[in-house]
Write an enzyme that holds these catalytic residues in place. Structure first.
Site, PDB file in Angstrom:
ATOM      1  CD  GLU A 180      90.297 -60.332 -47.673  1.00 63.96           C
ATOM      2  OE1 GLU A 180      90.096 -60.678 -48.853  1.00 63.96           O
ATOM      3  OE2 GLU A 180      90.599 -59.168 -47.358  1.00 63.96           O
ATOM      4  CG  HIS A 190      88.526 -56.947 -49.276  1.00 63.69           C
ATOM      5  ND1 HIS A 190      89.862 -56.904 -48.945  1.00 63.69           N
ATOM      6  CD2 HIS A 190      88.197 -55.700 -49.663  1.00 63.69           C
ATOM      7  CE1 HIS A 190      90.319 -55.678 -49.105  1.00 63.69           C
ATOM      8  NE2 HIS A 190      89.325 -54.918 -49.546  1.00 63.69           N
ATOM      9  CG  ASP A 232      89.238 -51.019 -19.991  1.00 55.99           C
ATOM     10  OD1 ASP A 232      90.241 -51.163 -19.288  1.00 55.99           O
ATOM     11  OD2 ASP A 232      89.060 -51.583 -21.096  1.00 55.99           O
ATOM     12  CE  LYS A 266      86.410 -59.148 -24.362  1.00 53.81           C
ATOM     13  NZ  LYS A 266      87.519 -58.309 -24.041  1.00 53.81           N
ATOM     14  CB  CYS A 283      91.363 -54.598 -52.515  1.00 57.45           C
ATOM     15  SG  CYS A 283      90.237 -53.191 -52.514  1.00 57.45           S
ATOM     16  NE  ARG A 327      87.882 -43.126 -49.345  1.00 58.41           N
ATOM     17  CZ  ARG A 327      86.794 -42.974 -48.605  1.00 58.41           C
ATOM     18  NH1 ARG A 327      85.628 -42.769 -49.173  1.00 58.41           N
ATOM     19  NH2 ARG A 327      86.877 -43.029 -47.289  1.00 58.41           N
ATOM     20  N   GLY A 379      95.918 -54.937 -54.308  1.00 63.43           N
ATOM     21  CA  GLY A 379      96.741 -55.925 -55.027  1.00 63.43           C
ATOM     22  C   GLY A 379      96.346 -56.014 -56.493  1.00 63.43           C
ATOM     23  CE  LYS A 399      97.163 -62.246  -4.145  1.00 57.88           C
ATOM     24  NZ  LYS A 399      96.509 -62.743  -2.922  1.00 57.88           N
ATOM     25  N   PRO A 400      95.815 -62.310 -10.290  1.00 59.56           N
ATOM     26  CG  PRO A 400      97.334 -62.127 -12.062  1.00 59.56           C
ATOM     27  CD  PRO A 400      97.035 -62.947 -10.840  1.00 59.56           C
ATOM     28  CB  THR A 401      91.966 -64.981 -11.985  1.00 61.93           C
ATOM     29  OG1 THR A 401      92.641 -65.275 -13.205  1.00 61.93           O
ATOM     30  CG2 THR A 401      90.547 -65.496 -12.061  1.00 61.93           C
ATOM     31  CD  GLN A 402      92.916 -64.662  -5.357  1.00 62.34           C
ATOM     32  OE1 GLN A 402      92.819 -63.875  -4.432  1.00 62.34           O
ATOM     33  NE2 GLN A 402      93.792 -65.653  -5.349  1.00 62.34           N
TER      34      GLN A 402
HETATM   35  N1  GLN Z   1      93.179 -47.947 -51.568  1.00 65.51           N
HETATM   36  C1  GLN Z   1      92.468 -48.635 -52.593  1.00 65.51           C
HETATM   37  C2  GLN Z   1      91.096 -48.060 -52.832  1.00 65.51           C
HETATM   38  O1  GLN Z   1      90.567 -47.347 -52.008  1.00 65.51           O
HETATM   39  C3  GLN Z   1      92.369 -50.104 -52.253  1.00 65.51           C
HETATM   40  C4  GLN Z   1      91.502 -50.370 -51.076  1.00 65.51           C
HETATM   41  C5  GLN Z   1      91.701 -51.758 -50.501  1.00 65.51           C
HETATM   42  O2  GLN Z   1      92.685 -52.413 -50.820  1.00 65.51           O
HETATM   43  N2  GLN Z   1      90.822 -52.159 -49.607  1.00 65.51           N
HETATM   44  O3  GLN Z   1      90.501 -48.323 -53.834  1.00 65.51           O
END
Ligand code: GLN
Length: 554
Positions: free
Chosen positions: A514, A512, A153, A21, A386, A467, A388, A195-198
């Protein structure tokens, strides 16, 4: 184009969940936007959590963080990627938020002695929230609202009731309903089953909603006779029944919808008179994704490697970065716990890059640290996000600074060398929900660094969710051991990016990236990381050829 009244499109789903969706809503959003309309996209989630921030990724997949710090459903990621727009917290509403508002209003006495009920009090709050984004940046032409969950649901009933009422209260041409359903193909019978769609549409009609358009998720395009049959049983014209077939790339979905005339029909129903959508760049992107000139292999080493939804935006960011290099990025999912057991070599010897994504909790961390050591020592491109980045700092501290007891206080409060510690603003925090360092913060890059080269500017803004942070008490030691801080918060207090200049590409970020990558605008760090992986692969292949030639001539 400006219209007098904002139109509303409601997208519901039936039969089973996970039919797409979010992609369907985002695709429609793209098509309408490319027709010159101003589009808002939002998702209403029926669960009672106030937001998905406190949910386990196994339950919910990735938490998508917006610029304003809202922790939202991963479908918001699709919306931002397809619309190329930054959304706000208003675009993701949950039952938890609705009840939080209604109950605090009741406590204040705002309901003047009334018995507070689902109808009208909860449904009124839902309707108010649906209309809340109409006025964002001036009146929007159209708002697409995805209703999470599946028709039938218990939890989604108040939302469906609210959207039914909105249809009743507004002119016919200003509200429409799209239902996404499943038409399974039964091999043994050689037939597509309706049928499921119906049943799903029957459930929708019982609560007073007649869908205007059916999008049928199927393995292959529906025949005209199946479309007619579905139309007949579901009380919609056969021309309003469309196939949503399984595709290799989600970015193909809008093109397939457009080919079938979905957006034409939507515009007809909502009485929009617009030119056809401009999709040339989008077509070029899809064609690059489908016919790449080459490929690279990148390992992703994380905890939830069996649940790809936990890393949705990372997967998409690689697809975008791949387009920039005409390259297919093959992702190799490596469990950090396997690395811990068997060592990194069997998993990383053959890859062109390693990415360590974000994460929480101690499980798997030692495997990630070993993986980083392997790629650092072998000159394999590395990108840390992060957690990483935090692991990269721990690894360097242990290996190059002689700090064997280096650790994050997230995993050991009594760590001998707490190179990663709690952010000072987090010290007093006790509530789990919405309390991390969240959302967009500025950072300043170091001139001449790889990050600077990637972004092409010195001032950036990226989204955060953490954090813990780099412990400044260890700056001297770490930065004397070959690492640099190439991105800092503007006040110089928080290390946002670290790099190892003496390595082909070793960049790790506290934020982040990404979350901000778009198919039309790949994230610069993902782009350059993939570029480095392409280079690494080429040099490895050349070395292999030279090695082969020299052994043959011996
Ligand atoms: N656990 C780590 C922190 O809180 C990294 C968080 C994360 O990778 N989004 O700082």
């Amino acid at each position: 184009m400006s219209t007098t009244q904002t139109r509303h499109i409601f997208v519901s789903g039936g039969v089973v969940s996970s039919l797409g969706k979010g992609i369907a809503s985002a695709s429609l959003g793209l098509l309408l936007k490319r027709r010159g309309l101003s589009v808002g996209l939002q998702k209403f989630d029926p669960y009672i959590n106030v937001d998905p921030g406190t949910m386990n990724p196994f339950q919910h997949g990735e938490v998508f963080v917006l610029d304003d710090g809202a922790e939202t459903d991963l479908d918001l990621g699709h919306y931002e990627r397809f619309l190329s727009e930054n959304l706000t917290r208003q675009s993701n509403v949950t039952t938890g938020q609705i009840y939080e508002t209604v109950i605090s209003r009741e406590r204040r006495g705002d309901y003047l002695g009334a018995t507070v009920q689902v109808i009208p009090h909860v449904t009124n709050e839902i309707k108010a929230r649906i209309r809340r984004i109409e006025k964002r940046n001036g009146p929007l032409d159209v708002v697409i609202t995805e209703i999470g969950g599946t028709v039938g649901d218990i939890e989604s009933q108040p939302f469906l009731e609210a959207i039914r009422q909105l249809g009743l209260e507004n002119p016919r041409h200003t509200v429409m309903y799209i239902h996404l359903t499943l038409v399974p193909y039964i091999e043994t019978a050689g037939e597509a089953k309706t049928k499921p769609t119906q049943h799903s549409v029957k459930a929708l009609r019982e609560i007073g909603i007649q869908p205007d358009i059916l999008l049928c998720r199927t393995a292959a395009n529906l025949s005209d006779s199946i479309r007619s049959k579905i139309g007949l049983f579901c009380n919609v014209p056969a021309e309003s029944v469309f196939s949503a077939i399984d595709v290799a790339s989600v970015y193909e979905v809008p093109l397939l919808f457009h080919e079938q005339g979905v957006d034409d029909l939507v515009c007809k129903i909502l009485e929009f008179d617009t030119p056809p959508p401009q999709l040339d760049d989008w077509r070029a992107i899809v064609s690059k994704i489908k016919n790449p000139a080459r490929r690279v292999r990148i390992a992703i080493c994380g905890k939830y490697v069996n649940l790809k939804d936990a890393y949705k935006s990372i997967i998409e960011a690689f697809a975008h970065a791949g387009v920039s290099h005409d390259t297919h990025v093959e992702l190799e999912w490596v469990s950090s716990e396997s690395i811990k057991k068997q060592g990194p070599e069997p998993f990383l010897d053959n890859v062109d890059g390693l990415l360590i994504p974000g994460g929480f909790g101690e499980r798997g961390v030692e495997g990630k640290i070993e993986a980083i050591r392997f790629v650092r020592e072998n000159g394999i491109p590395f990108f840390g996000i992060c957690l990483g980045m935090q692991c990269a700092v721990i690894e360097l501290a242990r290996t190059k600074c002689g700090l064997e007891g280096a650790q994050s206080t997230e995993f050991n409060r009594e760590a001998e060398h707490p190179v990663i510690t709690l952010l000072s603003e987090q010290r007093e925090v006790t509530n789990m929900g919405g309390t991390m360092r969240l959302g967009a913060y500025p950072a300043v890059l170091t001139d001449g660094s790889k990050s600077h080269k990637a972004y092409g500017k010195l001032a950036i803004s990226e989204r955060h969710r953490h954090r813990y942070e780099f412990n400044n008490n260890y700056r001297e030691q770490l930065f004397g051991a070959g690492m640099i801080a190439s991105g800092m918060s503007p006040d110089g207090e928080l290390v946002e990016i670290v790099e190892i200049p003496d390595h082909p590409w070793f960049v790790a970020v506290q934020f982040h990236p990404e979350l901000k990558s778009r198919p039309t605008d790949p994230h610069p760090l993902f782009r350059d990381f993939v570029g480095a992986a392409v280079k690494f692969r080429e040099s490895r292949q050349t070395n292999n050829v030279i090695h082969q030639q020299s052994t043959e001539s011996r």
